[in-house]
Design a protein around this motif. Structure first.
Motif, PDB file in Angstrom:
ATOM      1  N   LYS A 171      37.868 -64.976  -9.609  1.00 14.61           N
ATOM      2  CA  LYS A 171      36.909 -64.465  -8.848  1.00 14.61           C
ATOM      3  C   LYS A 171      35.816 -65.286  -8.811  1.00 14.61           C
ATOM      4  O   LYS A 171      34.780 -65.555  -7.889  1.00 14.61           O
ATOM      5  CB  LYS A 171      36.458 -63.135  -9.827  1.00 14.61           C
ATOM      6  CG  LYS A 171      37.245 -62.065  -9.731  1.00 14.61           C
ATOM      7  CD  LYS A 171      36.872 -60.840 -10.608  1.00 14.61           C
ATOM      8  CE  LYS A 171      37.802 -59.712 -10.607  1.00 14.61           C
ATOM      9  NZ  LYS A 171      37.244 -58.712 -11.449  1.00 14.61           N
ATOM     10  N   GLU A 172      35.475 -66.193  -9.629  1.00 16.47           N
ATOM     11  CA  GLU A 172      34.541 -67.328  -9.963  1.00 16.47           C
ATOM     12  C   GLU A 172      34.612 -68.184  -8.711  1.00 16.47           C
ATOM     13  O   GLU A 172      33.646 -68.651  -7.777  1.00 16.47           O
ATOM     14  CB  GLU A 172      34.148 -67.943 -10.992  1.00 16.47           C
ATOM     15  CG  GLU A 172      33.523 -66.941 -12.165  1.00 16.47           C
ATOM     16  CD  GLU A 172      34.379 -66.047 -12.787  1.00 16.47           C
ATOM     17  OE1 GLU A 172      34.213 -65.210 -13.524  1.00 16.47           O
ATOM     18  OE2 GLU A 172      35.742 -66.067 -12.408  1.00 16.47           O
ATOM     19  N   ALA A 175      34.120 -66.705  -5.335  1.00 17.71           N
ATOM     20  CA  ALA A 175      32.623 -66.592  -4.923  1.00 17.71           C
ATOM     21  C   ALA A 175      32.057 -67.987  -4.643  1.00 17.71           C
ATOM     22  O   ALA A 175      31.099 -68.095  -3.742  1.00 17.71           O
ATOM     23  CB  ALA A 175      31.813 -65.807  -6.219  1.00 17.71           C
ATOM     24  N   SER A 179      30.667 -69.352  -0.805  1.00 10.69           N
ATOM     25  CA  SER A 179      29.053 -69.454  -0.376  1.00 10.69           C
ATOM     26  C   SER A 179      28.882 -70.957   0.234  1.00 10.69           C
ATOM     27  O   SER A 179      27.746 -71.206   0.348  1.00 10.69           O
ATOM     28  CB  SER A 179      28.446 -69.602  -1.878  1.00 10.69           C
ATOM     29  OG  SER A 179      28.949 -70.536  -2.603  1.00 10.69           O
TER      30      SER A 179
END
Length: 255
Positions: A171-172, A175, A179
């Protein structure tokens, strides 16, 4: 000073008085100009730490420590005869540490304090820390999650990548790369330990470059390093024995 062995420290006047040159062979070398500032500043760091910490505890202890630090800076200004030096380096009298800087016009979080608490590494950005599988309340897993979320570029060099390890940060990493930030990973097929699924997941992420070495005869890559770069200049790096696997990142006996 009579412990036999090798040393590497500046010779103070106290050490000079204690050295028995009749009884001992004294190994020594001259301090080179290119290294003098490093050696002397490191020596003074310990002296200043002792002096500042000697101020008695009390209601205004921090303010008194800041005041002493500024007095030392003013003394340095006189020695250097450099007005810019003092203007740029005098400490704020309240003794505060800058921990973040974000734009208000384009907020990336509704609650900045909570956001910073969530992404700031618990061990900080400017000191060393030893991690192992037995760190009480602090794991490599939780710290790397925070490092990912607070970095601008990530460079990983690891021998083996297991899906169980990548899944911890999926998940990190998603993300981070969505970005527009950059992720680069180097790994190997040595011993067949790297999982195909893990490499395919990384390769599927945007703004990501993965390099896999197949030359297992000549390039038996065994390094493990995790580098997190920030535009603020406060970069961090993890060098140790942990590959990207679940056990290595959680409760394994790693350093």
């Amino acid at each position: 000073m009579q412990q036999i062995g090798i040393y590497e420290q500046l010779i103070t006047q106290l050490i000079t008085r204690r050295l028995n040159r009749d009884r001992f062979y004294i190994g020594e070398r001259a301090l080179e100009p290119a290294e003098a500032s490093m050696w002397l500043s490191r020596f003074l760091c310990h002296i200043f730490e002792y002096a500042i910490s000697s101020i008695p505890a009390g209601e205004n202890q921090v303010q008194q420590q800041v005041l002493l630090s500024n007095e030392l800076l003013l003394w340095l200004k006189e020695k250097l005869n450099d007005d810019d030096f003092i203007e740029d380096n005098l400490l704020d009298c309240q003794g505060k540490i800058l921990t973040a800087l974000f734009e208000k016009e384009n907020p990336i979080a509704a609650d900045y304090k909570k956001y910073i608490d969530d992404i700031f590494p618990l061990t900080g950005l400017s000191q060393s820390e030893l991690f192992s599988g037995s760190n009480a309340g602090l794991s490599l897993e939780s710290e790397i999650k925070r490092e990912i979320l607070s970095s601008d570029k990530i460079y990983w060099l690891v021998s083996f990548i297991k899906w169980t390890g990548i899944r911890i940060f999926s998940k990190e990493l998603e993300a981070f790369t969505r970005s527009g930030r950059e992720l680069k990973v180097i790994t190997t097929s040595y011993m067949g330990a790297t999982d195909t699924k893990a490499v395919e997941f990384l390769a599927s992420l945007p703004n990501t470059e993965v390099r896999l070495s197949y030359n297992t005869q000549r390039e038996r890559l065994h390094a493990k390093s995790y580098l997190f770069l920030r535009e603020t200049g406060f970069n961090t790096g993890y060098i140790g024995s942990s590959n990207l696997s679940h056990s290595a990142l959680t409760n394994g006996l790693e350093w």
